[in-house]
Scaffold this motif. Structure first.
Motif, PDB file in Angstrom:
ATOM      1  N   LEU A  73       0.824  -1.207   0.000  1.00 32.23           N
ATOM      2  CA  LEU A  73       0.000   0.000   0.000  1.00 32.23           C
ATOM      3  C   LEU A  73       0.860   1.259   0.000  1.00 32.23           C
ATOM      4  O   LEU A  73       0.708   2.148  -0.842  1.00 32.23           O
ATOM      5  N   LEU A  74       1.759   1.333   0.964  1.00 31.35           N
ATOM      6  CA  LEU A  74       2.545   2.553   1.133  1.00 31.35           C
ATOM      7  C   LEU A  74       3.510   2.768  -0.030  1.00 31.35           C
ATOM      8  O   LEU A  74       3.913   3.904  -0.298  1.00 31.35           O
ATOM      9  N   GLY A  75       3.854   1.706  -0.726  1.00 34.11           N
ATOM     10  CA  GLY A  75       4.734   1.849  -1.869  1.00 34.11           C
ATOM     11  C   GLY A  75       4.025   2.275  -3.145  1.00 34.11           C
ATOM     12  O   GLY A  75       4.680   2.636  -4.126  1.00 34.11           O
ATOM     13  N   ASN A  76       2.702   2.242  -3.123  1.00 28.98           N
ATOM     14  CA  ASN A  76       1.947   2.542  -4.348  1.00 28.98           C
ATOM     15  C   ASN A  76       0.999   3.735  -4.234  1.00 28.98           C
ATOM     16  O   ASN A  76       0.384   4.117  -5.237  1.00 28.98           O
ATOM     17  N   THR A  77       0.855   4.306  -3.042  1.00 29.86           N
ATOM     18  CA  THR A  77      -0.075   5.426  -2.895  1.00 29.86           C
ATOM     19  C   THR A  77       0.423   6.422  -1.864  1.00 29.86           C
ATOM     20  O   THR A  77       1.104   6.047  -0.901  1.00 29.86           O
ATOM     21  N   ASP A  78       0.078   7.674  -2.093  1.00 36.30           N
ATOM     22  CA  ASP A  78       0.331   8.712  -1.096  1.00 36.30           C
ATOM     23  C   ASP A  78      -0.924   9.024  -0.295  1.00 36.30           C
ATOM     24  O   ASP A  78      -0.911   9.888   0.589  1.00 36.30           O
ATOM     25  N   ALA A  79      -2.030   8.342  -0.633  1.00 33.03           N
ATOM     26  CA  ALA A  79      -3.300   8.592   0.061  1.00 33.03           C
ATOM     27  C   ALA A  79      -3.224   8.075   1.494  1.00 33.03           C
ATOM     28  O   ALA A  79      -2.499   7.116   1.785  1.00 33.03           O
ATOM     29  N   PRO A  80      -3.961   8.697   2.418  1.00 33.73           N
ATOM     30  CA  PRO A  80      -3.994   8.201   3.798  1.00 33.73           C
ATOM     31  C   PRO A  80      -4.540   6.776   3.866  1.00 33.73           C
ATOM     32  O   PRO A  80      -5.367   6.372   3.046  1.00 33.73           O
ATOM     33  N   VAL A  81      -4.062   6.030   4.851  1.00 38.06           N
ATOM     34  CA  VAL A  81      -4.516   4.653   5.076  1.00 38.06           C
ATOM     35  C   VAL A  81      -5.023   4.558   6.514  1.00 38.06           C
ATOM     36  O   VAL A  81      -4.285   4.808   7.462  1.00 38.06           O
ATOM     37  N   LEU A  82      -6.307   4.225   6.652  1.00 36.50           N
ATOM     38  CA  LEU A  82      -6.896   4.015   7.976  1.00 36.50           C
ATOM     39  C   LEU A  82      -7.004   2.513   8.195  1.00 36.50           C
ATOM     40  O   LEU A  82      -7.654   1.817   7.428  1.00 36.50           O
ATOM     41  N   PHE A  83      -6.361   1.998   9.232  1.00 42.72           N
ATOM     42  CA  PHE A  83      -6.458   0.569   9.501  1.00 42.72           C
ATOM     43  C   PHE A  83      -6.793   0.351  10.973  1.00 42.72           C
ATOM     44  O   PHE A  83      -6.760   1.272  11.784  1.00 42.72           O
ATOM     45  N   GLY A  84      -7.156  -0.873  11.306  1.00 41.97           N
ATOM     46  CA  GLY A  84      -7.571  -1.179  12.672  1.00 41.97           C
ATOM     47  C   GLY A  84      -8.965  -0.663  12.983  1.00 41.97           C
ATOM     48  O   GLY A  84      -9.279  -0.364  14.146  1.00 41.97           O
ATOM     49  N   LEU A  85      -9.818  -0.546  11.967  1.00 43.14           N
ATOM     50  CA  LEU A  85     -11.181  -0.067  12.198  1.00 43.14           C
ATOM     51  C   LEU A  85     -11.971  -1.085  13.010  1.00 43.14           C
ATOM     52  O   LEU A  85     -11.778  -2.294  12.892  1.00 43.14           O
ATOM     53  N   ASP A  86     -12.887  -0.567  13.831  1.00 45.49           N
ATOM     54  CA  ASP A  86     -13.744  -1.458  14.614  1.00 45.49           C
ATOM     55  C   ASP A  86     -14.604  -2.306  13.677  1.00 45.49           C
ATOM     56  O   ASP A  86     -15.120  -1.795  12.672  1.00 45.49           O
ATOM     57  N   PRO A  87     -14.814  -3.580  13.992  1.00 42.35           N
ATOM     58  CA  PRO A  87     -15.735  -4.396  13.184  1.00 42.35           C
ATOM     59  C   PRO A  87     -17.141  -3.801  13.221  1.00 42.35           C
ATOM     60  O   PRO A  87     -17.581  -3.293  14.256  1.00 42.35           O
ATOM     61  N   ALA A  88     -17.836  -3.873  12.112  1.00 42.00           N
ATOM     62  CA  ALA A  88     -19.198  -3.333  12.041  1.00 42.00           C
ATOM     63  C   ALA A  88     -20.169  -4.279  12.732  1.00 42.00           C
ATOM     64  O   ALA A  88     -20.182  -5.472  12.447  1.00 42.00           O
ATOM     65  N   ARG A  98     -24.138   3.888  15.536  1.00 44.44           N
ATOM     66  CA  ARG A  98     -23.052   4.600  16.230  1.00 44.44           C
ATOM     67  C   ARG A  98     -21.707   4.290  15.565  1.00 44.44           C
ATOM     68  O   ARG A  98     -20.866   5.176  15.409  1.00 44.44           O
ATOM     69  N   TRP A  99     -21.504   3.020  15.181  1.00 48.49           N
ATOM     70  CA  TRP A  99     -20.282   2.651  14.454  1.00 48.49           C
ATOM     71  C   TRP A  99     -20.198   3.422  13.140  1.00 48.49           C
ATOM     72  O   TRP A  99     -19.138   3.941  12.774  1.00 48.49           O
ATOM     73  N   GLU A 100     -21.325   3.513  12.449  1.00 49.56           N
ATOM     74  CA  GLU A 100     -21.362   4.208  11.168  1.00 49.56           C
ATOM     75  C   GLU A 100     -21.000   5.684  11.346  1.00 49.56           C
ATOM     76  O   GLU A 100     -20.242   6.253  10.555  1.00 49.56           O
ATOM     77  N   GLN A 101     -21.513   6.309  12.402  1.00 53.74           N
ATOM     78  CA  GLN A 101     -21.199   7.717  12.648  1.00 53.74           C
ATOM     79  C   GLN A 101     -19.735   7.913  13.018  1.00 53.74           C
ATOM     80  O   GLN A 101     -19.107   8.895  12.610  1.00 53.74           O
ATOM     81  N   ARG A 102     -19.164   6.965  13.781  1.00 56.00           N
ATOM     82  CA  ARG A 102     -17.729   7.056  14.090  1.00 56.00           C
ATOM     83  C   ARG A 102     -16.905   6.937  12.816  1.00 56.00           C
ATOM     84  O   ARG A 102     -15.906   7.652  12.631  1.00 56.00           O
ATOM     85  N   LEU A 103     -17.306   6.024  11.938  1.00 54.65           N
ATOM     86  CA  LEU A 103     -16.589   5.844  10.669  1.00 54.65           C
ATOM     87  C   LEU A 103     -16.656   7.114   9.836  1.00 54.65           C
ATOM     88  O   LEU A 103     -15.624   7.569   9.305  1.00 54.65           O
ATOM     89  N   ILE A 104     -17.843   7.698   9.714  1.00 52.47           N
ATOM     90  CA  ILE A 104     -17.987   8.929   8.933  1.00 52.47           C
ATOM     91  C   ILE A 104     -17.127  10.033   9.528  1.00 52.47           C
ATOM     92  O   ILE A 104     -16.506  10.822   8.803  1.00 52.47           O
ATOM     93  N   GLY A 105     -17.050  10.089  10.863  1.00 49.13           N
ATOM     94  CA  GLY A 105     -16.189  11.085  11.511  1.00 49.13           C
ATOM     95  C   GLY A 105     -14.729  10.913  11.114  1.00 49.13           C
ATOM     96  O   GLY A 105     -14.027  11.896  10.836  1.00 49.13           O
ATOM     97  N   LYS A 106     -14.257   9.661  11.050  1.00 51.54           N
ATOM     98  CA  LYS A 106     -12.873   9.404  10.646  1.00 51.54           C
ATOM     99  C   LYS A 106     -12.658   9.753   9.175  1.00 51.54           C
ATOM    100  O   LYS A 106     -11.611  10.302   8.801  1.00 51.54           O
ATOM    101  N   LEU A 107     -13.649   9.452   8.339  1.00 51.27           N
ATOM    102  CA  LEU A 107     -13.540   9.793   6.920  1.00 51.27           C
ATOM    103  C   LEU A 107     -13.449  11.302   6.738  1.00 51.27           C
ATOM    104  O   LEU A 107     -12.662  11.801   5.925  1.00 51.27           O
ATOM    105  N   GLU A 108     -14.261  12.031   7.490  1.00 51.18           N
ATOM    106  CA  GLU A 108     -14.269  13.486   7.323  1.00 51.18           C
ATOM    107  C   GLU A 108     -12.990  14.137   7.837  1.00 51.18           C
ATOM    108  O   GLU A 108     -12.602  15.206   7.369  1.00 51.18           O
ATOM    109  N   GLN A 109     -12.333  13.496   8.804  1.00 50.74           N
ATOM    110  CA  GLN A 109     -11.042  14.012   9.249  1.00 50.74           C
ATOM    111  C   GLN A 109     -10.022  14.004   8.117  1.00 50.74           C
ATOM    112  O   GLN A 109      -9.139  14.868   8.048  1.00 50.74           O
ATOM    113  N   GLN A 110     -10.162  13.047   7.216  1.00 53.49           N
ATOM    114  CA  GLN A 110      -9.222  12.914   6.109  1.00 53.49           C
ATOM    115  C   GLN A 110      -9.705  13.596   4.831  1.00 53.49           C
ATOM    116  O   GLN A 110      -8.897  14.133   4.065  1.00 53.49           O
TER     117      GLN A 110
END
Length: 349
Positions: A73-88, A98-110
């Motif tokens: 991943l890191l060798g092919n993209t400069d885009a941010p990588v979010l890993f270790g996300l909580d299982p849905a 609530r999980w969906e809203q937390r995910l959207i919050g993380k997406l909007e940070q990026q």
């Protein structure tokens, strides 16, 4: 930022758990994101041309099983990588939303603000619609006295596509219904005056801004501001707090439902119209427990159906229809209530 011609960001999803890939794709699609890749680590590593994503979401059952994934991943993209996300969790549950809203919050940070809102031009266009013939007030509904305090409150919650739907709904109501409305609309705060003018142009139920100490009257459609949270005091008067609405969007429809129902109980009901995201899905089951009615706009008539579909997924809704059908159902519901009261009064006499 790279993206679609529409300007919406692109997301890549990598997981060795099929169910998690599906739920991540469903959640990101609610906000109009383009999923340019979804698959397991091996599929990504074998992909002939590395996908151009603006953000990568990675969730693995065991990271040790895929030792070369992150280097790839890191060798092919400069885009941010979010890993270790909580299982849905299971969809339709409060934990899921609530999980969906937390995910959207993380997406909007990026990626920045994701929810699309109605433009000023789209609001102005509503003013050009020809007025419809006003339906009459049914015989069995006594017209509400002018200026009388509303006993029953219906919350109208909406986001993208909501102004058009709510206008159609209000235009199809007869004058004199014994009901007050509180309107929670995700919108750019700069367009509030336009919204107020346009939606009240032909309707018997005209919008007015919330005022401290005001008690909602029959025939009111009180528009809640987007900047700060509003609640009710012990007498049912509107109170502006000095804190913003919780969550990323104002007004928070979930919080509006909770605040109004806290005073009105089972006399507080809600209709969720067109909109992105899932606002309202957390609080709706709590209102249902009070005995409130929860209705939603049907998907085909929505500008964006994510919000009403999320609320419907909770299993707590009792009616689904177009804005016109929702208006007719409200009149029918009030008429049946008036008939029941009349019968009870005759029996007691």
């Amino acid at each position: 930022m790279a993206g679609l011609p529409s300007g919406r960001p692109r997301v890549g999803i990598v997981s060795d758990i099929v169910l998690q890939r599906h739920r991540l794709q469903t959640a990101t699609s609610k906000f109009g994101l383009d999923v340019c890749f979804t698959g397991d680590p091996e599929r990504l590593q074998e992909y002939p041309e590395f996908p151009e994503a603006d953000l990568w979401l990675v969730t693995l059952e065991d990271e040790a099983d895929h030792p070369v994934l992150f280097d790839h991943l890191l060798g092919n993209t400069d885009a941010p990588v979010l890993f270790g996300l909580d299982p849905a969790p299971k969809p339709g549950t409060t934990d899921y939303f609530r999980w969906e809203q937390r995910l959207i919050g993380k997406l909007e940070q990026q990626l920045g603000h994701l929810e699309e809102l109605d433009s000023e031009a789209s609001l102005q266009a509503l003013a050009e619609h020809s007025p419809i013939e006003t339906p009459p007030l049914p015989h069995w509904i006594p017209p509400a006295a002018s200026g009388s305090i509303a006993r029953d409150i219906w919350i109208l919650g909406a986001s993208l596509g909501g102004p058009a739907a709510v206008k159609t709904f209000l235009d199809h109501l007869p004058p004199g219904l014994p009901v007050g409305f509180i309107y929670a609309q995700h919108i750019d705060g700069n367009f509030t005056d336009v919204l107020t003018r346009v939606l009240g142009r032909h309707a018997h139920y005209q919008l007015k801004g919330a005022e401290n100490g005001y008690q909602v009257r029959n025939g009111d459609v009180v528009l809640l501001p987007v900047e700060r949270e509003w609640t009710l005091d012990a007498e049912g008067a509107l109170i502006e707090k000095d804190t913003p609405w919780p969550g990323p969007y104002g007004p928070s429809i979930d919080q509006v439902l909770l605040n109004v129902a806290d005073h009105y109980g089972k006399r507080c009901h809600a209709i969720l119209f067109s909109g992105m995201g899932n606002d309202g899905a957390i609080a709706a089951p709590l209102l249902k427990a009070y005995g409130s009615r929860i209705w939603v706009q049907e998907s085909d008539s929505c500008g964006n159906s994510s919000m009403p579909e999320s609320v419907a997924a909770t299993g707590c809704t009792s009616f689904c229809g177009t804005p016109e059908q929702l208006a007719r159902e409200l009149v029918k519901t009030i008429e049946e209530s008036c008939l029941l009261k009349g019968r009870q009064n005759r029996d007691s006499a």
